[in-house]
Write a protein that holds these residues in place. Sequence first.
Motif, PDB file in Angstrom:
ATOM      1  N   GLY A   1     -38.754  58.569 -12.825  1.00 19.17           N
ATOM      2  CA  GLY A   1     -39.939  58.472 -11.972  1.00 19.17           C
ATOM      3  C   GLY A   1     -40.367  57.035 -11.756  1.00 19.17           C
ATOM      4  N   ASP A   2     -40.277  56.234 -12.822  1.00 15.30           N
ATOM      5  CA  ASP A   2     -40.668  54.826 -12.717  1.00 15.30           C
ATOM      6  C   ASP A   2     -39.719  54.076 -11.785  1.00 15.30           C
ATOM      7  OD1 ASP A   2     -42.514  52.716 -14.167  1.00 15.30           O
ATOM      8  OD2 ASP A   2     -40.516  51.815 -14.063  1.00 15.30           O
ATOM      9  N   TRP A   3     -38.426  54.405 -11.880  1.00 15.54           N
ATOM     10  CA  TRP A   3     -37.434  53.752 -11.017  1.00 15.54           C
ATOM     11  C   TRP A   3     -37.703  54.069  -9.546  1.00 15.54           C
ATOM     12  CZ3 TRP A   3     -34.381  50.110  -9.835  1.00 15.54           C
ATOM     13  CH2 TRP A   3     -33.442  50.252  -8.812  1.00 15.54           C
ATOM     14  N   GLN A   4     -37.974  55.343  -9.263  1.00 18.66           N
ATOM     15  CA  GLN A   4     -38.220  55.723  -7.872  1.00 18.66           C
ATOM     16  C   GLN A   4     -39.494  55.082  -7.339  1.00 18.66           C
ATOM     17  OE1 GLN A   4     -37.800  60.005  -8.300  1.00 18.66           O
ATOM     18  NE2 GLN A   4     -35.590  59.892  -7.954  1.00 18.66           N
ATOM     19  N   ALA A   5     -40.496  54.917  -8.218  1.00 19.69           N
ATOM     20  CA  ALA A   5     -41.714  54.209  -7.807  1.00 19.69           C
ATOM     21  C   ALA A   5     -41.407  52.745  -7.506  1.00 19.69           C
ATOM     22  CB  ALA A   5     -42.778  54.322  -8.902  1.00 19.69           C
TER      23      ALA A   5
ATOM     24  N   GLY B   1     -42.466  42.923  -6.091  1.00 20.05           N
ATOM     25  CA  GLY B   1     -43.230  42.374  -7.210  1.00 20.05           C
ATOM     26  C   GLY B   1     -42.501  42.689  -8.489  1.00 20.05           C
ATOM     27  N   PHE B   2     -43.201  42.552  -9.619  1.00 15.82           N
ATOM     28  CA  PHE B   2     -42.553  42.787 -10.910  1.00 15.82           C
ATOM     29  C   PHE B   2     -42.102  44.234 -11.072  1.00 15.82           C
ATOM     30  CE2 PHE B   2     -45.435  39.151 -11.929  1.00 15.82           C
ATOM     31  CZ  PHE B   2     -44.427  38.211 -12.019  1.00 15.82           C
ATOM     32  N   LYS B   3     -42.783  45.146 -10.376  1.00 12.61           N
ATOM     33  CA  LYS B   3     -42.412  46.570 -10.457  1.00 12.61           C
ATOM     34  C   LYS B   3     -42.121  47.124  -9.063  1.00 12.61           C
ATOM     35  CE  LYS B   3     -42.701  49.009 -13.696  1.00 12.61           C
ATOM     36  NZ  LYS B   3     -41.719  49.423 -14.724  1.00 12.61           N
ATOM     37  N   GLY B   4     -41.515  46.326  -8.203  1.00 16.28           N
ATOM     38  CA  GLY B   4     -41.265  46.839  -6.864  1.00 16.28           C
ATOM     39  C   GLY B   4     -40.174  46.117  -6.102  1.00 16.28           C
TER      40      GLY B   4
ATOM     41  N   THR C   1     -25.879  55.141 -13.816  1.00 15.45           N
ATOM     42  CA  THR C   1     -27.074  54.913 -12.998  1.00 15.45           C
ATOM     43  C   THR C   1     -28.306  54.933 -13.884  1.00 15.45           C
ATOM     44  OG1 THR C   1     -28.408  55.723 -11.137  1.00 15.45           O
ATOM     45  CG2 THR C   1     -27.324  57.395 -12.504  1.00 15.45           C
ATOM     46  N   ILE C   2     -29.350  54.237 -13.442  1.00 22.18           N
ATOM     47  CA  ILE C   2     -30.639  54.349 -14.141  1.00 22.18           C
ATOM     48  C   ILE C   2     -31.510  55.402 -13.460  1.00 22.18           C
ATOM     49  CG2 ILE C   2     -30.685  52.058 -15.165  1.00 22.18           C
ATOM     50  CD1 ILE C   2     -32.347  51.138 -12.778  1.00 22.18           C
ATOM     51  N   ASN C   3     -31.015  55.939 -12.347  1.00 22.70           N
ATOM     52  CA  ASN C   3     -31.752  56.971 -11.605  1.00 22.70           C
ATOM     53  C   ASN C   3     -31.405  58.350 -12.171  1.00 22.70           C
ATOM     54  OD1 ASN C   3     -33.368  58.158  -9.635  1.00 22.70           O
ATOM     55  ND2 ASN C   3     -31.720  58.205  -8.119  1.00 22.70           N
TER      56      ASN C   3
END
Length: 899
Positions: free
Chosen positions: A394-398, A405-408, A572-574
């Motif tokens: 979920g974090d990866w897809q976000a 940015g740092f998370k995008g 994959t990390i997904n």
Amino acid sequence: MLNQRSENPFKYTLTDLPKPEGGSYGKYYSLPALKDPRIDSLPYSIKILLESAVRNCDNFQVMKEDVEKILDWENTSPKQVEIPFKPARVILQDFTGVPAVVDLAAMRDAIKRLGGDANKINPLVPVDLVIDHSVQVDVARSENALQANMQYEFDRNKERFAFLKWGSTAFKNMLVVPPGSGIVHQVNLEYLGRVVFDNEGILYPDSLVGTDSHTTMIDGLGVAGWGVGGIEAEATMLGQPMSMVLPGVVGFKLTGQLKTGVTATDLVLTVTQMLRKHGVVGKFVEFYGQGMSALSLADRATIANMSPEYGATMGFFPVDHVTLQYLRLTGREESKVKMIEAYLRANNMFIDYSEPQKEKTYSSYLELDLDTVEPSLSGPKRPHDRVSLKDMKGDWQACLDNKVGFKGFAIPKDAQGAVSKFSYHGKPAELRHGDVVIAAITSCTNTSNPSVMLGAGLVAKKAYDLGLEVKPWIKTSLAPGSGVVTKYLQKSGLYKYLDLQGFSLVGYGCTTCIGNSGEIDEAVAEAIVEKDIVAAAVLSGNRNFEGRVHPLTRANYLASPPLVVAYALAGTINIDFEKEPIGVSKGGKQVFLREIWPSSEEIAEVVESSVLPEMFKSTYESITKGNAMWNELHAPSGALYSWDPNSTYVHDPPFFKSMTLEPPGAHGVKDAYCLLNFGDSITTDHISPAGNIHKDSPAAKYLMDREVDRRDFNSYGSRRGNDEVMARGTFANIRIVNKFLKGEVGPKTVHVPSGEKLYVYDAATKYKEAGCDTIILAGAEYGSGSSRDWAAKGPYLQGVKAVIAKSFERIHRSNLVGMGIIPLCFKAGQDADSLGLTGYERYTIDLPSDIKAITPGQDIVVTTDDGKRFTCTLRFDTQVELTYFEHGGILQYVLRQLI
């Protein structure tokens, strides 16, 4: 006129330490003999500072008043008082060791030119230099990867290695550990760490500063150590006390124990997140509590290692029985271990958890129940952005959705399903966003920990037994921190399964984590570029800043070695490991991660049967003897180094060329242009990258002009002994974001007078040629990341006179001071944007020319040519730092003192 040293006023505390069987271990400065009740409540880490001050007190470099400041720590530490500290030794690795030895060699030349004795330039404290940063993963997935990479390493770095070999004989008190021995911090932990020094019959705690920020790993052994800039380390080597602000100490209480299947890596990522949130910059963190007994020494070292990532000066674990067990395990002599215990008990610096514990006084408190820690990773761009394993998908897809940015990554919805098809060795293959292209078991953080290394081997074996294999185009590698790791992996029978999954032994040293990941397959690289794929790297390291691991892996996750193997298998990390299979067995059955994940009991059993003291003894008995390549390497001799003007690795630096006996004095800045306008979290990797030299960069042009082939560029880190390369490499990170470029990413800026967009080095050169000073505007946490002296030396050579930031990382601010660059902080609530600064103004910083009229931390007025006026805080934090500024830098000050 210089003050005269006097007899130590605490000489009366010098006490004999008797052996139980008769005779004496030696003498020591006894803290109980001070008969001061305040000592009992001092944190253990502060006691080390106290003992050093008592032992070194001469009322010149260390004053009697300094001892009182430390004794009164509970009252003085909140007041930011200054104290001197003289560490027992200095540790260097080769990337920072080369420029340190270059500077020492240049100082010998300068002192001779100015009429002094060149032989005065010698380390006055022991210096341990471990050559560990040169291992580039050129060859992976091969049974001869180790030998091949070692040969490449020597071919590429012959000049540097020969220079360091010269230094090992030219300078007294310097031990050089040859390449191929391991990572400096693991070698320090397993071999070099003394815990207690015996120096001609005087006993005292081992303590050190090092030129790598992860020097803090040794704190897990109860040895106080932290990273400093190379400039500061050089001054310490030459006998100067370190000037430091007496730190606050955060008490971190540990309770409970880790759940089965949870690793030390998961714990350190959790601790890092907690301490980042708490705010520990400039502080010590001291761990205590009943949970300590559940943590192995290797687990403690993992937590201590990542002190820079949580922002503390050090994360300290006082010596207890676990420490003594580790010393025995790693082959230290029994007589030495007994002396260590006797000394620390006599000086009330040993923790015995079988006895009632008197609560220490701390500046603030945190507590963690180890039972609450869960499997985690950190990323995709910063080590303190922890993500629970269960939340990863979920974090990866976000991250794909979020703005850059740092998370995008801001990948449009219609492009998130992109597939890049390619041919790999004649077979069809494809890449999607989040696919893993690099998986590396690497870094001092984890490769010193048998539990996670053998855990990775168990995952590899269980997966292999079920028929799961890592895709061949994923660049997998195993780079342990010492030869001991290979021995216990082989003894356990698990080494071959890591090798079968592609995790071949590539070398002993820093690899992927420092940017030495080498090239990925050309077909894979083209597939990434063709569809602008956000490819991933998963590594067991401590650093994952943008552009550091590899230019083509935009998503970089830190994980435990077993999780590195797991994500390599998944490809994959997904993926949600709870709900989705990691692969399909040879029988066609879906396999889930939980089926191949070892229990804590399984791991403990393998550790117990496979990790043996003989392995450490045999590895380190031969470590300083070197290997055939090192022993056959020709090195020059003599006290003065014969500089080769054609060398592109080692170059005579300009720092002392125009130095005079009289200091230049204090100075402000007048009508300076802004070279760069930054936002928050500009790291030392952005300022002075350690990784690959881009083919179109100013440094590449310099090398090509000297007929260096592109394949021989090596890395910026390996060329830190050449100021010409490093000045051109300053601000050369391909991911750097500069507001002048209005959203464009890369190592360029706007030359304000002409409006031209140029490489930063070229713009800086134009300003210097026109006689114009420059400054830098920055946001919060400027200079975070690795301690890197070239992140200060480079801007100095580019003509930068001041940096105005919201806040500075501790070591980087100190490095700027050491180079005579003025650090200024915007007032709270202000920054360049809120003050309406665009960077197109010209800046004047009003500083008195009389150093006596300047005080540490005073307000300074900055004005611009378009009428703006604002007040900043001067970040010279101590009187000594002002003295360095007056002299034009710390090394210039030391040199003048020696003359």
